[in-house]
Design an enzyme around this catalytic site. Structure first.
Site: not given
Ligand code: PXP
Length: 237
Positions: A191, A9-10, A49-50, A70, A7, A101, A43, A151, A45
């Site tokens: 997660h 996203d960050h 935001r990212h 996602e 993932n 999440t 993801h 998941e 969103r």
């Protein structure tokens, strides 16, 4: 071998800290694929935001890897997914104020809405996964809604503060994987998984893929993304 979805996203979170173009999630996705991971997860969103729409399109078109998008079940996001056509969409709950999440999707309560989204995705040949808590009720509801993949949310396991609590959560995940496999669901998990806690989850029979983000991105600050992904794959193996 259990697969790894990374993932990213960050990576976009760091970019958004300055609102520019760097680091580019697409370049990082390529590094993850070169390290041998099995899919790229991001993801989109509702508050963007990212990850932004353009990132998703570029990952789709440039990276050429299996994309697991996602997303919430909001109509405009579902419409975007139908256009992008990722190989897989993972439906998650989404709240504006959460940091990440929180908890799984309630497939019991929202089964009807989820089922509509799955039907749309089936027409577009997008596999749908539901991000749910490891409970029999949620697994049954996911199956009933028409999902072929789930998941399992490993957050409670990752956050367990004592060894008995950790083992209890691990057992919940094990029993959920076993049950979901019996009723014909493919099972992923994710997660809060990191370099210290991933082994026990990866060792569960019947898990198909682990989706991991934050810990890999954090590790990449020290060793680079390619090495961070390789180290995680070694642990999973
Ligand atoms: N799987 C799902 C469905 C998620 O929502 C997230 C967080 O975006 C992850 C996996 C990855 O979690 P983490 O960043 O804690 O590894």
């Amino acid at each position: 071998m259990v697969k790894l979805g990374v993932n990213i996203d960050h990576i976009a979170t760091v970019r958004e800290a300055r609102g520019g173009a760097n680091p580019d999630p697409v370049e990082v996705a390529i590094a993850c694929i070169n390290a041998g991971c099995d899919s790229i997860v991001c993801h989109l969103r509702e508050d963007r935001r990212h990850i932004k729409d353009d990132d998703v399109w570029r990952i789709r078109e440039v990276v050429g890897a299996r994309l697991n998008l996602e997303m919430s079940i909001a109509k405009d996001i579902v419409d975007i997914a139908c256009k992008v056509r990722p190989e897989q969409a993972t439906l998650v709950p989404e709240k504006r104020k959460e940091l990440t999440t929180e908890g799984g999707l309630d497939a019991v309560k929202y089964g009807g809405k989820i089922s509509e989204v799955i039907k749309k995705f089936n027409k577009k040949k997008i596999d749908t996964s539901l991000f749910i808590d490891p409970s029999k009720a949620q697994i049954d509801a996911s199956k009933k809604a028409g999902a072929s993949i789930i998941e399992l949310h490993t957050g409670e396991y990752a956050d367990a503060r004592t060894e008995p609590a950790r083992l209890k959560e691990l057992d919940k995940i094990k029993r959920s994987v076993e049950y979901a496999n019996i009723i014909g669901l493919e099972v992923n998990a994710g997660h809060g998984l990191n370099y210290a806690n991933v082994r026990d989850v990866a060792a569960i029979n019947g898990i198909n893929e682990l989706n991991i983000g934050h810990s890999i991105v954090a590790r990449a600050c020290f060793v680079g993304m390619r090495r961070a992904v390789e180290e995680m794959m070694e642990l999973i193996k």
